[in-house]
Design a protein around this motif. Structure first.
Motif, short mmCIF file in Angstrom:
data_model
loop_
_atom_site.label_atom_id
_atom_site.label_comp_id
_atom_site.label_asym_id
_atom_site.label_seq_id
_atom_site.Cartn_x
_atom_site.Cartn_y
_atom_site.Cartn_z
N LEU A 7 44.83 -48.62 49.83
CA LEU A 7 44.15 -49.90 49.97
C LEU A 7 42.89 -49.95 49.12
N ALA A 8 42.25 -48.78 48.91
CA ALA A 8 41.05 -48.73 48.08
C ALA A 8 41.40 -49.11 46.64
N ASP A 9 42.56 -48.60 46.14
CA ASP A 9 43.01 -48.95 44.78
C ASP A 9 43.27 -50.44 44.69
N LEU A 10 43.89 -51.00 45.70
CA LEU A 10 44.17 -52.42 45.71
C LEU A 10 42.88 -53.23 45.73
N GLY A 11 41.89 -52.75 46.52
CA GLY A 11 40.60 -53.43 46.58
C GLY A 11 39.89 -53.41 45.25
#
Length: 163
Positions: A7-11
């Protein structure tokens, strides 16, 4: 197009910065006490409702102005009320004052137990995990079933006569 693993990469791909408080551990909860240093909570069971105050003391429990031995004469009911204190190992350190109304003695004892457990979590928030694991913070949803018309009780039927 690059593959996203978390999710951090997506953020980061969306251009959203991670929340500042997300990485930091949660701060310990603060006790909720009134001006006299007491914690207050309400407990319910069946038709009984109790109001419970917990404060530092010598381990006295009073119910409607009477000692617990007088109000709850049966040892089982006294044991039920004292379960949260015994689980938290605070039986001789805290005074408990409560008022309870409605229902019968068994329902009132359950209401006091529920209110006492909730008041203990307000008094010492670190006790919440132990009390929740023991099931003292859950309000018992079971209620008396209503009487149905054409029956003498909720499920009892009149005696059947074949002829």
């Amino acid at each position: 197009m690059a593959e996203r693993k978390s999710l951090a990469d997506l953020g980061q791909a969306m251009g959203v910065a991670p929340a500042a408080g997300a990485a930091a551990p949660a701060a310990p909860a603060k006790p909720k006490l009134d001006a006299q240093g007491r914690a207050y909570a309400t407990g319910r069971r069946k038709d009984a409702t109790s109001r419970v105050w917990v404060k530092r003391g010598k381990g006295r429990i009073t119910v409607n102005g009477k000692p617990i031995e007088t109000y709850f004469a049966r040892p089982v009911l006294r044991m039920l009320v004292q379960q949260p204190l015994v689980t938290a190992n605070r039986a001789s350190e805290l005074d408990v004052e409560c008022t309870v109304a409605g229902g019968g003695l068994s329902g009132q004892a359950g209401a006091v137990r529920h209110g006492l457990a909730r008041a203990l979590t307000y008094f010492e928030p670190e006790l919440r995990a132990a009390l929740k694991k023991a099931g003292f913070l859950t309000r018992d949803p079971r209620m008396v079933e209503r009487k149905k018309y054409g029956h003498p009780k909720a499920r009892r039927s009149f005696q059947f006569s074949k002829r």
